[in-house]
Design a protein around this motif. Structure first.
Motif, mmCIF file in Angstrom:
data_model
loop_
_atom_site.group_PDB
_atom_site.id
_atom_site.type_symbol
_atom_site.label_atom_id
_atom_site.label_comp_id
_atom_site.label_asym_id
_atom_site.label_seq_id
_atom_site.Cartn_x
_atom_site.Cartn_y
_atom_site.Cartn_z
ATOM 1 N N GLN A 76 -3.448 3.130 16.020
ATOM 2 C CA GLN A 76 -4.549 3.597 16.697
ATOM 3 C C GLN A 76 -5.541 3.917 15.584
ATOM 4 O OE1 GLN A 76 -3.262 6.720 19.173
ATOM 5 N NE2 GLN A 76 -5.135 7.858 19.170
ATOM 6 N N VAL A 77 -5.027 4.456 14.466
ATOM 7 C CA VAL A 77 -6.050 4.691 13.446
ATOM 8 C C VAL A 77 -6.502 3.399 12.776
ATOM 9 C CG1 VAL A 77 -6.147 5.972 11.170
ATOM 10 C CG2 VAL A 77 -4.717 6.914 12.900
ATOM 11 N N GLY A 78 -5.859 2.433 12.804
ATOM 12 C CA GLY A 78 -6.103 1.034 12.152
ATOM 13 C C GLY A 78 -6.092 1.287 10.553
ATOM 14 N N ILE A 79 -5.008 2.053 9.999
ATOM 15 C CA ILE A 79 -5.142 2.260 8.549
ATOM 16 C C ILE A 79 -3.986 1.246 7.846
ATOM 17 C CG2 ILE A 79 -3.467 4.022 8.815
ATOM 18 C CD1 ILE A 79 -4.912 5.590 6.403
ATOM 19 N N THR A 80 -4.601 0.810 6.797
ATOM 20 C CA THR A 80 -4.026 0.065 5.875
ATOM 21 C C THR A 80 -2.542 0.746 5.292
ATOM 22 O OG1 THR A 80 -6.087 -1.097 5.164
ATOM 23 C CG2 THR A 80 -3.782 -1.714 3.790
ATOM 24 N N THR A 81 -1.436 0.280 5.363
ATOM 25 C CA THR A 81 -0.328 1.153 5.184
ATOM 26 C C THR A 81 0.868 0.531 4.430
ATOM 27 O OG1 THR A 81 -0.653 2.289 7.245
ATOM 28 C CG2 THR A 81 1.698 2.689 6.153
ATOM 29 N N GLU A 88 -8.281 5.573 2.871
ATOM 30 C CA GLU A 88 -8.350 4.290 3.427
ATOM 31 C C GLU A 88 -6.924 3.480 3.483
ATOM 32 O OE1 GLU A 88 -10.672 1.590 0.664
ATOM 33 O OE2 GLU A 88 -11.826 3.096 0.450
ATOM 34 N N VAL A 89 -5.923 4.216 2.564
ATOM 35 C CA VAL A 89 -4.665 3.420 2.645
ATOM 36 C C VAL A 89 -3.632 4.546 2.763
ATOM 37 C CG1 VAL A 89 -3.026 2.350 1.189
ATOM 38 C CG2 VAL A 89 -5.427 1.792 1.082
ATOM 39 N N LEU A 90 -2.604 4.534 3.498
ATOM 40 C CA LEU A 90 -1.485 5.332 3.721
ATOM 41 C C LEU A 90 -0.321 4.975 3.124
ATOM 42 C CD1 LEU A 90 -0.505 8.008 5.380
ATOM 43 C CD2 LEU A 90 -0.113 6.463 7.414
ATOM 44 N N LEU A 91 0.478 5.699 2.288
ATOM 45 C CA LEU A 91 1.688 5.198 1.684
ATOM 46 C C LEU A 91 2.759 6.399 2.122
ATOM 47 C CD1 LEU A 91 0.292 5.150 -2.027
ATOM 48 C CD2 LEU A 91 0.257 3.283 -0.456
ATOM 49 N N LEU A 92 3.797 5.552 2.525
ATOM 50 C CA LEU A 92 4.920 6.396 3.128
ATOM 51 C C LEU A 92 6.106 5.954 2.550
ATOM 52 C CD1 LEU A 92 3.909 5.499 6.887
ATOM 53 C CD2 LEU A 92 3.348 7.549 5.582
ATOM 54 N N VAL A 119 -5.120 10.125 -9.449
ATOM 55 C CA VAL A 119 -4.158 10.018 -7.910
ATOM 56 C C VAL A 119 -5.217 10.915 -7.167
ATOM 57 C CG1 VAL A 119 -2.412 11.043 -6.502
ATOM 58 C CG2 VAL A 119 -1.969 10.415 -9.024
ATOM 59 N N ARG A 120 -5.908 11.891 -7.291
ATOM 60 C CA ARG A 120 -6.869 12.588 -6.472
ATOM 61 C C ARG A 120 -8.163 11.698 -6.048
ATOM 62 N NH1 ARG A 120 -7.974 14.472 -11.252
ATOM 63 N NH2 ARG A 120 -9.926 15.351 -11.858
ATOM 64 N N LYS A 121 -8.440 10.837 -7.041
ATOM 65 C CA LYS A 121 -9.587 10.207 -6.764
ATOM 66 C C LYS A 121 -9.270 8.709 -6.157
ATOM 67 C CE LYS A 121 -12.879 12.554 -9.102
ATOM 68 N NZ LYS A 121 -13.219 12.623 -10.342
ATOM 69 N N ARG A 122 -8.086 8.637 -5.879
ATOM 70 C CA ARG A 122 -7.720 7.138 -5.109
ATOM 71 C C ARG A 122 -7.781 7.438 -3.480
ATOM 72 N NH1 ARG A 122 -3.457 4.129 -8.614
ATOM 73 N NH2 ARG A 122 -4.551 4.233 -10.626
ATOM 74 N N PRO A 123 -8.174 6.486 -2.886
ATOM 75 C CA PRO A 123 -8.766 6.665 -1.469
ATOM 76 C C PRO A 123 -7.345 6.801 -0.462
ATOM 77 C CG PRO A 123 -9.139 4.273 -2.079
ATOM 78 C CD PRO A 123 -8.673 5.197 -3.224
ATOM 79 N N ILE A 124 -6.275 7.482 -0.842
ATOM 80 C CA ILE A 124 -4.897 7.224 -0.208
ATOM 81 C C ILE A 124 -4.448 8.548 0.238
ATOM 82 C CG2 ILE A 124 -4.087 5.422 -1.744
ATOM 83 C CD1 ILE A 124 -2.683 7.550 -3.558
#
Ligand code: ATP
Length: 343
Positions: free
Chosen positions: A182-187, A153-157, A72-77
């Motif tokens: 605004q941030v342009g983040i993949t979500t 890189e990726v936001l998980l909500l 988990v901690r190494k994933r770009p999320i």
């Protein structure tokens, strides 16, 4: 370009499948909503992306990199959950800067980034408060700022708005959309609330029992559901079960559409129902009218192919002003607005 790619992901929990080989891609900067009823597998899919749940088979790549075996901690999320999960003993600034502190980023860099994040979520004036001195909506803004501060890189909500009251929820929903743009983040955004999914996302994946039934832009999901489940789950609909004759189904003059089987379910939206005093259409009698502000919902008792049915129409309140219970009306739906599925 696809940024997050899930390919045939399966997950089995103690004898039942939570995910049945789910494939979906999220483009760079896109917001994908996972929408579905409780237990359909939304959270499990999100947790698979995060690395919190290990899937049984399939592949996941983020930015082209295979995530198998990546902790988990190494994933770009970055992640935000339903519960605020802020550190209660850290101030707002401390919470937002926490991921950078763990990374041992230089202090000045952390402070600058925290200022930037506070401005992004509109909490510049609350940096020194503790979480228990904030409203629920403010706490979720802090959680969002904390998730974004390390520049994932990726936001998980995961249902980030569901603990909030209706008004705050709508405001923050629109705010999350603004920030994401605004941030342009993949979500990827998990919700069971269809209005929220349609309002917030670029595409909606409608999930049912471990599968994605339909994935497309909100307007397509709303107007052209491809499965019976998607049609029933998203938005309000009238449903009639009718028999076909010679490959067509006519609903007492309300519509006339091609039928894929002998018994069919015909579904249509209340805003697509036209009521008139005379002319073509199935005959009906107004049962009750419900004033909802801009629109009025009109319930009509109708005879459709020999069956008594109560259908409802959403009319502009102006158009419905002269309708009253007991009025005789004709009911019509344009054929292209009727979705037909085998019963
Ligand atoms: P909700 O909206 O209620 O959170 P969901 O769509 O997010 O639902 P999931 O939490 O993904 O659903 O659960 C999918 C299925 O897997 C459900 O049947 C659930 O009971 C089951 N499940 C989830 N986690 C576990 C677990 N750790 N052990 C066993 N079964 C689980």
């Amino acid at each position: 370009m696809s940024h997050v790619v899930l390919d045939r992901i399966t997950k089995r929990f103690a004898g039942h499948n939570a995910l049945n080989g789910v494939s979906v891609s999220v483009a760079q900067g896109e917001m994908l909503a996972l929408l579905g009823p409780s237990g359909c597998g939304k959270t499990t899919l999100l947790r698979c992306i995060a690395g919190l749940t290990e899937f049984d088979s399939g592949t996941l790549t983020i930015g082209g990199a295979d995530m198998s075996g990546v902790p988990v901690r190494k994933r770009p999320i970055g992640m935000v959950f339903q519960s605020y999960a802020l550190f209660p003993n850290l101030t707002v600034r401390g919470n937002i800067g926490f991921p950078l502190t763990v990374r041992k980023s230089p202090k000045a860099e952390i402070e600058a980034r925290v200022d930037e994040m506070l401005a992004l979520v509109g909490l510049e004036h609350l940096g020194e408060r503790l979480p228990n001195q904030l409203s629920g909506g403010q706490q979720q803004r802090v959680a969002l700022a904390r998730a974004l501060s390390p520049g994932p890189e990726v936001l998980l909500l995961d249902e980030p708005l569901s603990a909030l009251d209706a008004q705050v929820r709508t405001r923050l929903r629109d705010e999350v959309r603004r920030i994401q743009h605004q941030v342009g983040i993949t979500t990827v955004f998990v919700t069971h609330d269809q209005a929220e999914a349609l309002a917030i996302s670029d595409r909606v994946a409608v999930m049912n029992a471990g599968d994605i039934e339909q994935c497309g832009p909100p307007a397509e999901i709303y107007t052209a559901p491809s499965t019976r489940f998607a049609a029933g789950f998203v938005g309000n609909r009238n449903t009639l079960e009718l028999s076909a004759a010679d490959g067509r189904v006519t609903a007492g003059g309300a519509f006339d559409v091609a039928a894929p089987s002998d018994r069919v379910l015909c579904m249509f939206r209340p805003e697509d129902v036209e009521l008139s005093r005379d002319g073509a259409g199935a005959p009906g009698v107004v049962d009750v009218t419900v004033f909802l502000g801009a629109i009025t919902r009109v319930y009509v008792h109708s005879q459709v192919n020999g069956h008594q049915a109560v259908l409802f129409a959403d009319l502009s309140s102006r158009a419905a002003a002269d309708l009253a219970p007991g009025d005789q009306v004709r009911l019509r739906v344009a054929d292209e607005h009727v979705q037909v599925f085998p019963a």
